[in-house]
Design a protein around this motif. Structure first.
Motif, PDB file in Angstrom:
ATOM      1  N   VAL A 211       0.870  -1.171   0.000  1.00 22.65           N
ATOM      2  CA  VAL A 211       0.000   0.000   0.000  1.00 22.65           C
ATOM      3  C   VAL A 211       0.902   1.214   0.000  1.00 22.65           C
ATOM      4  CG1 VAL A 211      -1.731   1.340   1.252  1.00 22.65           C
ATOM      5  CG2 VAL A 211      -1.873  -1.163   1.230  1.00 22.65           C
ATOM      6  N   GLU A 212       0.620   2.156  -0.900  1.00 23.17           N
ATOM      7  CA  GLU A 212       1.427   3.362  -1.022  1.00 23.17           C
ATOM      8  C   GLU A 212       0.520   4.576  -1.103  1.00 23.17           C
ATOM      9  OE1 GLU A 212       4.410   2.878  -4.170  1.00 23.17           O
ATOM     10  OE2 GLU A 212       3.972   0.742  -4.074  1.00 23.17           O
ATOM     11  N   VAL A 213       1.010   5.722  -0.630  1.00 24.51           N
ATOM     12  CA  VAL A 213       0.281   6.980  -0.723  1.00 24.51           C
ATOM     13  C   VAL A 213       1.178   7.987  -1.423  1.00 24.51           C
ATOM     14  CG1 VAL A 213      -0.828   8.862   0.546  1.00 24.51           C
ATOM     15  CG2 VAL A 213      -1.008   6.505   1.400  1.00 24.51           C
ATOM     16  N   PHE A 214       0.627   8.612  -2.464  1.00 18.34           N
ATOM     17  CA  PHE A 214       1.338   9.649  -3.210  1.00 18.34           C
ATOM     18  C   PHE A 214       0.574  10.951  -3.042  1.00 18.34           C
ATOM     19  CE2 PHE A 214       1.942   5.582  -5.282  1.00 18.34           C
ATOM     20  CZ  PHE A 214       3.316   5.522  -5.463  1.00 18.34           C
ATOM     21  N   THR A 215       1.273  12.061  -2.892  1.00 18.24           N
ATOM     22  CA  THR A 215       0.676  13.366  -2.654  1.00 18.24           C
ATOM     23  C   THR A 215       0.976  14.298  -3.819  1.00 18.24           C
ATOM     24  OG1 THR A 215       1.062  13.046  -0.284  1.00 18.24           O
ATOM     25  CG2 THR A 215       0.580  15.283  -1.007  1.00 18.24           C
ATOM     26  N   TYR A 216      -0.066  15.028  -4.279  1.00 14.59           N
ATOM     27  CA  TYR A 216       0.091  15.945  -5.409  1.00 14.59           C
ATOM     28  C   TYR A 216      -0.509  17.302  -5.052  1.00 14.59           C
ATOM     29  CZ  TYR A 216       1.024  11.611  -7.845  1.00 14.59           C
ATOM     30  OH  TYR A 216       1.556  10.404  -8.210  1.00 14.59           O
ATOM     31  N   PRO A 217       0.188  18.403  -5.358  1.00 14.42           N
ATOM     32  CA  PRO A 217      -0.361  19.742  -5.095  1.00 14.42           C
ATOM     33  C   PRO A 217      -1.606  20.002  -5.947  1.00 14.42           C
ATOM     34  CG  PRO A 217       1.999  19.850  -5.563  1.00 14.42           C
ATOM     35  CD  PRO A 217       1.551  18.456  -5.883  1.00 14.42           C
ATOM     36  N   GLN A 218      -2.638  20.536  -5.347  1.00 13.34           N
ATOM     37  CA  GLN A 218      -3.868  20.823  -6.079  1.00 13.34           C
ATOM     38  C   GLN A 218      -3.647  21.855  -7.181  1.00 13.34           C
ATOM     39  OE1 GLN A 218      -6.854  21.877  -3.193  1.00 13.34           O
ATOM     40  NE2 GLN A 218      -7.151  19.744  -2.579  1.00 13.34           N
ATOM     41  N   GLU A 219      -2.730  22.783  -6.975  1.00 15.18           N
ATOM     42  CA  GLU A 219      -2.517  23.836  -7.968  1.00 15.18           C
ATOM     43  C   GLU A 219      -1.909  23.306  -9.272  1.00 15.18           C
ATOM     44  OE1 GLU A 219       0.387  23.876  -4.623  1.00 15.18           O
ATOM     45  OE2 GLU A 219      -1.731  24.367  -4.691  1.00 15.18           O
ATOM     46  N   ASP A 220      -1.466  22.052  -9.287  1.00 16.96           N
ATOM     47  CA  ASP A 220      -0.951  21.452 -10.522  1.00 16.96           C
ATOM     48  C   ASP A 220      -2.076  21.008 -11.463  1.00 16.96           C
ATOM     49  OD1 ASP A 220       1.581  21.853  -9.525  1.00 16.96           O
ATOM     50  OD2 ASP A 220       2.011  19.734  -9.166  1.00 16.96           O
ATOM     51  N   TYR A 221      -3.331  21.109 -11.016  1.00 20.58           N
ATOM     52  CA  TYR A 221      -4.490  20.647 -11.791  1.00 20.58           C
ATOM     53  C   TYR A 221      -5.549  21.741 -11.817  1.00 20.58           C
ATOM     54  CZ  TYR A 221      -2.078  16.305 -10.932  1.00 20.58           C
ATOM     55  OH  TYR A 221      -1.106  15.331 -10.866  1.00 20.58           O
ATOM     56  N   THR A 222      -6.441  21.665 -12.795  1.00 16.44           N
ATOM     57  CA  THR A 222      -7.514  22.655 -12.874  1.00 16.44           C
ATOM     58  C   THR A 222      -8.665  22.316 -11.937  1.00 16.44           C
ATOM     59  OG1 THR A 222      -8.532  21.527 -14.753  1.00 16.44           O
ATOM     60  CG2 THR A 222      -6.960  23.297 -15.258  1.00 16.44           C
ATOM     61  N   GLY A 223      -8.628  21.161 -11.318  1.00 15.88           N
ATOM     62  CA  GLY A 223      -9.647  20.736 -10.367  1.00 15.88           C
ATOM     63  C   GLY A 223      -9.549  19.232 -10.157  1.00 15.88           C
ATOM     64  N   PHE A 224     -10.359  18.719  -9.227  1.00 17.29           N
ATOM     65  CA  PHE A 224     -10.317  17.297  -8.915  1.00 17.29           C
ATOM     66  C   PHE A 224     -10.731  16.445 -10.113  1.00 17.29           C
ATOM     67  CE2 PHE A 224     -12.102  13.413  -6.823  1.00 17.29           C
ATOM     68  CZ  PHE A 224     -10.899  12.933  -6.316  1.00 17.29           C
ATOM     69  N   ASP A 225     -11.729  16.910 -10.872  1.00 16.73           N
ATOM     70  CA  ASP A 225     -12.146  16.153 -12.061  1.00 16.73           C
ATOM     71  C   ASP A 225     -10.994  16.002 -13.053  1.00 16.73           C
ATOM     72  OD1 ASP A 225     -14.694  15.800 -11.062  1.00 16.73           O
ATOM     73  OD2 ASP A 225     -15.559  17.464 -12.193  1.00 16.73           O
ATOM     74  N   ASP A 226     -10.194  17.061 -13.205  1.00 13.41           N
ATOM     75  CA  ASP A 226      -9.016  17.012 -14.084  1.00 13.41           C
ATOM     76  C   ASP A 226      -8.013  15.987 -13.570  1.00 13.41           C
ATOM     77  OD1 ASP A 226      -7.183  17.959 -16.173  1.00 13.41           O
ATOM     78  OD2 ASP A 226      -6.126  19.031 -14.560  1.00 13.41           O
ATOM     79  N   TYR A 227      -7.765  16.001 -12.266  1.00 14.90           N
ATOM     80  CA  TYR A 227      -6.853  15.052 -11.621  1.00 14.90           C
ATOM     81  C   TYR A 227      -7.310  13.607 -11.865  1.00 14.90           C
ATOM     82  CZ  TYR A 227      -4.719  12.657  -7.576  1.00 14.90           C
ATOM     83  OH  TYR A 227      -4.063  11.788  -6.754  1.00 14.90           O
ATOM     84  N   VAL A 228      -8.613  13.360 -11.667  1.00 16.36           N
ATOM     85  CA  VAL A 228      -9.161  12.015 -11.874  1.00 16.36           C
ATOM     86  C   VAL A 228      -9.046  11.617 -13.344  1.00 16.36           C
ATOM     87  CG1 VAL A 228     -11.278  10.626 -11.817  1.00 16.36           C
ATOM     88  CG2 VAL A 228     -10.708  12.123  -9.887  1.00 16.36           C
ATOM     89  N   SER A 229      -9.405  12.522 -14.238  1.00 13.29           N
ATOM     90  CA  SER A 229      -9.363  12.227 -15.666  1.00 13.29           C
ATOM     91  C   SER A 229      -7.944  11.921 -16.149  1.00 13.29           C
ATOM     92  CB  SER A 229      -9.945  13.405 -16.441  1.00 13.29           C
ATOM     93  OG  SER A 229      -9.891  13.165 -17.818  1.00 13.29           O
ATOM     94  N   LEU A 230      -6.988  12.726 -15.723  1.00 12.13           N
ATOM     95  CA  LEU A 230      -5.597  12.503 -16.128  1.00 12.13           C
ATOM     96  C   LEU A 230      -5.061  11.181 -15.572  1.00 12.13           C
ATOM     97  CD1 LEU A 230      -4.181  16.117 -15.764  1.00 12.13           C
ATOM     98  CD2 LEU A 230      -4.460  14.819 -17.889  1.00 12.13           C
ATOM     99  N   THR A 231      -5.442  10.860 -14.342  1.00  9.11           N
ATOM    100  CA  THR A 231      -5.008   9.588 -13.753  1.00  9.11           C
ATOM    101  C   THR A 231      -5.633   8.421 -14.502  1.00  9.11           C
ATOM    102  OG1 THR A 231      -4.758  10.631 -11.586  1.00  9.11           O
ATOM    103  CG2 THR A 231      -4.888   8.229 -11.632  1.00  9.11           C
ATOM    104  N   GLU A 232      -6.915   8.511 -14.806  1.00  7.74           N
ATOM    105  CA  GLU A 232      -7.579   7.435 -15.550  1.00  7.74           C
ATOM    106  C   GLU A 232      -6.943   7.259 -16.929  1.00  7.74           C
ATOM    107  OE1 GLU A 232     -11.985   5.924 -16.985  1.00  7.74           O
ATOM    108  OE2 GLU A 232     -11.813   7.815 -15.899  1.00  7.74           O
ATOM    109  N   ASP A 233      -6.653   8.370 -17.601  1.00  9.86           N
ATOM    110  CA  ASP A 233      -5.982   8.286 -18.909  1.00  9.86           C
ATOM    111  C   ASP A 233      -4.643   7.579 -18.785  1.00  9.86           C
ATOM    112  OD1 ASP A 233      -8.119   9.636 -20.040  1.00  9.86           O
ATOM    113  OD2 ASP A 233      -7.041  11.547 -20.252  1.00  9.86           O
ATOM    114  N   TRP A 234      -3.888   7.900 -17.733  1.00  3.25           N
ATOM    115  CA  TRP A 234      -2.574   7.274 -17.522  1.00  3.25           C
ATOM    116  C   TRP A 234      -2.725   5.785 -17.229  1.00  3.25           C
ATOM    117  CZ3 TRP A 234      -0.235   5.384 -12.898  1.00  3.25           C
ATOM    118  CH2 TRP A 234       1.105   5.016 -13.060  1.00  3.25           C
ATOM    119  N   LEU A 235      -3.719   5.423 -16.412  1.00  5.21           N
ATOM    120  CA  LEU A 235      -3.944   4.004 -16.103  1.00  5.21           C
ATOM    121  C   LEU A 235      -4.294   3.202 -17.353  1.00  5.21           C
ATOM    122  CD1 LEU A 235      -5.979   4.280 -12.777  1.00  5.21           C
ATOM    123  CD2 LEU A 235      -3.643   3.415 -13.032  1.00  5.21           C
TER     124      LEU A 235
END
Length: 120
Positions: A13-37
């Motif tokens: 189990v691992e936890v990674f932390t990302y600054p919110q200001e690197d994304y336009t919002g949580f939906d963007d963060y989720v979308s980019l992660t899903e695209d990467w997966l």
């Protein structure tokens, strides 16, 4: 990154932390992660389930992923958390042959996630 487990054994189990200001919002963060997966960069993978959940009473999205990387098959649970101070990936994984034994422990560790006020 915080990790519990041994990288050469069958679960982690691992936890990674990302600054919110690197994304336009949580939906963007989720979308980019899903695209990467789903990308070739991640390896051969399939997203088997997506659901809205909470982590530490914070909104989150949970992906269940099966993947193969470097000849190792994995089952992964990828929880993206919308923290007050940052976005977090809480990732648990195991090999399919150990799933029945390790999934309850992984779920328990992942459920213990708490955002710390001064995390970033």
């Amino acid at each position: 990154m915080i990790a519990i487990g041994e990288p050469l054994v069958s679960a982690s189990v691992e936890v990674f932390t990302y600054p919110q200001e690197d994304y336009t919002g949580f939906d963007d963060y989720v979308s980019l992660t899903e695209d990467w997966l789903r990308s070739d960069e991640f390896g051969e993978s399939t997203i088997d389930d997506v659901s809205d959940v909470t982590a530490d009473d914070l909104p989150a999205v949970r992906f269940e992923v099966t993947a193969s990387s470097g000849g190792v098959n994995q089952v992964m649970w990828w929880v993206l958390v919308h923290g007050e101070h940052a976005y977090y990936d809480v990732v648990g994984w195991t090999v399919p042959s150990e799933r029945e034994q390790t999934e309850p422990v992984i779920a328990e560790v992942m459920a213990s996630f708490e955002e710390l006020e001064d995390e970033i």
